[in-house]
Structures are given as C-alpha cells and as structure tokens.
Enzyme design. Structure first.
Site, PDB file in Angstrom:
ATOM      1  N   GLY A   1       0.757  -1.247   0.000  1.00  0.00           N
ATOM      2  CA  GLY A   1       0.000   0.000   0.000  1.00  0.00           C
ATOM      3  C   GLY A   1       0.781   1.287   0.000  1.00  0.00           C
TER       4      GLY A   1
ATOM      5  CE  LYS B   1       6.298   1.760  -6.310  1.00  0.00           C
ATOM      6  NZ  LYS B   1       6.648   0.707  -5.312  1.00  0.00           N
TER       7      LYS B   1
ATOM      8  CB  CYS C   1      11.499  -3.238  -6.316  1.00  0.00           C
ATOM      9  SG  CYS C   1      12.782  -2.599  -5.216  1.00  0.00           S
TER      10      CYS C   1
END
Length: 547
Positions: free
Chosen positions: A351, A353, A470
């Site tokens: 949560g 972003k 990522c």
C-alpha cells in the site's frame, strides 16, 4: 512488489531457543564443548580451570587450545543486554518463522524498551548480520570443525551476532565476546555459551582485512571471491553485472553496487500531499530529501513510528525510488489529454504507492481503485490508505489479470508495480537475498508479462501506464516491455527519463535509455535507478500509452 515491506509477523520465543536440543546440537561432534563439564556448580570440574586472578579457562573446543577469559568472573556479563537480545530475537524470527526483519524489528525494539541509541545499535546489528550472513558464515566455517549448517540454528544466529560485532562494528573484542556469550547462555543454554566463546575467540584472532585475504585465497575465482566478500549469492552477482550492462552502465561498477546493497539505508519518508505536516517532520529531526520533493530522510533508530504523522498514516516510510515512480505516473500529463478521473493500482499491496497515488488523486478529484490479489495484503492496503479521504479510493481483491475483460479501456492512469524478485531492495530486506533462487525469475517474468498485457487492455486510449519493478534484472525489466511492444502495435513507450526528471529535484536523476536500440523507439526511454548512483532502491520504470 517494490515496497518497504511485504509480510511478516511477530513471534514468540520458539521452542528451539530452549536449553535442550539447541545446546546439544551445537556441541555435538569432537570439536564441541560437552555439556555438563562447563556449567556452573559442576563438582566434577578440574581444579585448574581458573588462573590466579580467578579468570575462567575454557577448553577451546574449536581447536584453539586452552585459553583464559580476559574478564574475571565478577566482570563478566551474566544476562543478555536488551539491544543484542532484540537483534537476536529478530534473527530467530527470520530463521524460524520466515519473518521480515523490517516488520519484526520495530516490535522487538518496543518490547525491549530500547532508547534511541540502543535502538540504533540493535538496528545495525540486526540488518548487518542478515546482510553479511554469507561472509560471516564463511569466516565462522574456518573456526568450526564441522559444516556450519550442522550447528543448531539458535547457536548459529548467536555466532552471527558476535561475528558481526567483531568484524563490522566498533565494539571492543572483549565486549563483543562477553556480551554474546552472556546472550547465548541466557537465551540458548549455558553449554552453548562455551561453544560460542571458543568460536568467536578464533574469529577475533584475525583482523577483518586478514579474514578478507583468507576468503580470497580460498575462492575458486574472482567472481566467487566477490560473492563471498560482498555477501551475495553468486547468481545475484552475475545478475547485477548483467543489469548494469543492459541498463547502460559499466560492469566495473559492480563492486560499488554490491557494496551499496550492504550499506545501511537511511529511513526515507513521504509526507502525503495535502495530509502530512512537513514542518513537524523537520522539527522532529527529519531532513528534506535532495532527490524527491516532499520526501524526508531520518535516523530514528529503527522505529519510524516515533515520528509525527507516521502513526496516523499521513507520513509513511517509503524509499525515494518508490516515491519517484509514483510521482512520475501521477504528475506526467496524459499524452492525449482528456478526462483524468479513474486511476488503478493493479498490484497495490502492501500500500505504499497506493497511499501516495490516493493522496494525489484526492487533490486532483480522481478516484483510485487499489487492487490486491491476497486478502491479507488487501487489508494492509486499506490500512495504508487510512489517512486519505475515504471517498477518493476503494480496495478490490482479485487477480489483476482479470482487468482486461472486466474493465477494458476504462482507466486513465494505471500503476503496475509488478510482483518481482525484489533484487533492487536487498539493502532494505536483508534476508531476501538468501531466500531468492535463480529459478524464481522465469515464473516472475511470465506473470509480469501477463499482468502488463491485462493492464494495457484496461487503459483507455491516450491514458498513461507505469510498468514498475523493484528489480534491475533484465528479464524482469526491458525484456518484459520489449515483449509487449513487439506484440502490440498500438502501444508506445514514452520518454520516461524526461518524466522522471520532471518530478525529481533538478539534476539528480541520470536516466538510462537502453530500450531505444532494443525496441526501435525513436523517442521512448526507460529509467533504471541504482543504489550506488541515486541512493535509492534499484527501481525500474517504463511509461507507456495506448493509441
């Protein structure tokens, strides 16, 4: 997912920390110190176990021969100090319960009532011992006469706690030894303390530089040496070298990249637009980021909850790279203009972003739909969005690959922070490098491609989609984007470098554009951030639109 945390949980002291099997296993084999001949009050102990000053002599069960402790009995520590106990507790949670250190550590710090200084010590010791596990184990292996995998896990964690202090921290050797033995005696068992004492004394006989030479001498080749000394699995070392080259950098940067993975990152914070109080953060000691507007840096000793706004959710821990990619999606003008009302975070958990996107959406009058496939992670998204006005977002639970049929051409902006290997966040998730396998990558790439294909169908013509991972691994970044562009002639890669430059503080982002040649784009670009250049997690982003 490229967020500060995934999942974890608190743990109690598990059964393996008792004085039974852990101690016996640790002392098994001819190199161990046998239980029963070492405990206090043993009437059968030899008469010459102490010197004239009353210092305890141990048997040197690791092959070191008999030695005397530097400390007299009155000087030796008897119980585990709280900071080291907190670090050991987290290492046990990671080993025994598959916990995430960044979630387990704050709770451990609170349970042990650590002040800021001790919390900082516990944080460095915890994360450091996890990051450096490969190198520490290689050193410890030279001091133990059996495979380190055969040492009982609680004892092995105690050895790592001690070895990290000896090799990486400014802790006097006698203090590191005394405190680690006391911790072992209290939390594992009295006999195990003798074994730990013997092994760590052998570690302390060489300087870190001397141990480096030992590691180099025993390596098969330079890559093997680099993997051991940088404490990265060899396959990750190879993947990082490939990532540098594919993303337009020099392979000679590899040692710097691996070193950055092992550097303790500063706590990055985001003050949610319109919700956080930047002045209060600054007054609490947080400093504005030099990379991202609205971001702050702080050293809070491992527990960011002490900062104003964090408990309320208006301020969140979030890497600057994650903030940049969210801002690039939220603030880049839509390629063809038009309405800007419906936003989607396709893989929103946990949560981070979503909170930043939701705050911006609320300011712009848009509505964010945050989707997560797992119900428990959906609950984390809901919690993360608690500070954002409730009428500007909602959470959905389900497989993101359904959106191509459930909401075709509906969304104006879509964030696809795809599930990935997480190789770009190894410095923040120190245990992750030991849990990942090269065989994870193909399945990840397939899922990423499927999610991206669904997301592009859910994007309205002229809308904006951010494909984010990522991970710098080429199979999870440019290869996925390239595959989509080859199969879909109605999709264009935008100038992501320019978009990132526009949302960052000027002259801070060095955008790489390796996709130009690979996919034949004249104007498009991708951006790959690296910890050794931008100081962020290794975030990848490609901005796409649909004609």
């Amino acid at each position: 997912m490229s967020e500060e945390s995934n999942q974890g949980g608190q743990h109690g002291r598990d059964k393996s920390q008792g004085n039974g099997g852990a101690t016996r296993s640790a002392q098994g084999g001819k190199g161990g110190t046998r239980r029963g001949s070492r405990g206090s009050g043993n009437s059968g102990a030899p008469a010459d176990r102490r010197d004239d000053a009353g210092r305890q002599r141990h048997r040197g069960g690791s092959g070191t021969g008999k030695q005397y402790s530097e400390l007299s009995p009155a000087e030796r520590q008897r119980t585990a100090d709280p900071a080291r106990a907190a670090a050991f507790e987290v290492l046990r949670a990671v080993e025994a319960d598959d916990a995430y250190a960044n979630l387990a550590l704050p709770g451990s710090i609170r349970r042990h009532k650590l002040d800021r200084r001790d919390a900082g010590f516990a944080t460095e010791l915890t994360y450091g011992a996890l990051r450096e596990q490969g190198r520490l184990d290689a050193v410890l292996q030279h001091c133990i006469d059996r495979p380190i995998e055969q040492v009982d896990p609680p004892v092995r964690d105690a050895l790592r706690v001690g070895a990290y202090q000896l090799l990486n921290m400014r802790v006097p050797a006698h203090a590191a030894l005394d405190a680690t033995v006391a911790l072992t005696r209290q939390l594992v068992g009295a006999g195990a303390g003798g074994f730990v004492n013997a092994v760590l004394r052998r570690v302390s006989e060489r300087t870190p530089e001397a141990w480096e030479e030992v590691m180099r001498a025993g390596a098969k080749d330079e890559e093997d040496a680099l993997a051991t000394l940088s404490s990265h699995p060899a396959w990750i070392v190879r993947a990082m070298r490939q990532a540098l080259v594919v993303h337009g950098r020099d392979a000679a940067e590899l040692p710097a990249l691996l070193a950055a993975d092992n550097a303790a990152p500063t706590v990055n914070l985001v003050s949610l637009p319109g919700l956080g109080d930047p002045l209060a953060l600054h007054e609490a000691g947080a400093n504005p980021s030099e990379l991202v507007p609205g971001a702050f840096l702080s050293d809070v000793g491992g527990d960011p909850g002490r900062l104003p706004g964090v408990a309320e959710g208006a301020v969140r821990v979030q890497d600057a790279g994650s903030q940049l990619v969210a801002r690039a999606l939220a603030f880049t003008p839509l390629p063809n203009g038009g309405p800007d009302r419906a936003w989607l975070d396709l893989c929103a958990g946990p949560g981070g972003k979503a909170a930043l996107l939701g705050a911006v959406a609320a300011e712009k009058g848009a509505h964010l739909e945050a989707n997560e496939v797992a119900k428990h992670r959906g609950a984390l998204v809901t919690q993360g969005l608690k500070a954002v006005p409730a009428d500007s977002w909602h959470v959905e639970i389900g497989d993101g690959r359904r959106y191509n049929t459930e909401a075709p051409g509906f969304f104006d902006r879509i964030m696809l922070d795809a599930p990935c290997s997480g190789l770009g966040a190894l410095r923040r998730r120190p245990e992750a490098r030991w849990r990942k396998q090269p065989t994870d990558i193909p399945a990840m790439s397939k899922l990423q491609s499927e999610l991206l294909a669904s997301a592009i169908d859910a994007l309205r013509p002229g809308g904006l989609l951010a494909y984010v991972t990522c991970s710098p691994h080429p199979a999870e970044t440019v290869a996925v984007v390239e595959g989509l562009l080859r199969s879909r002639k109605d999709v264009r890669l935008l100038d992501t470098g320019a978009a990132m430059d526009a949302v960052a503080i000027p002259d801070t982002i060095g955008a790489t554009r390796p996709a130009d040649a690979m996919i034949g784009s004249d104007t498009g670009s991708t951006v790959q951030l690296f910890p050794h250049t931008e100081g962020t997690d290794a975030m990848f982003i490609a901005l796409l639109t649909r004609d």
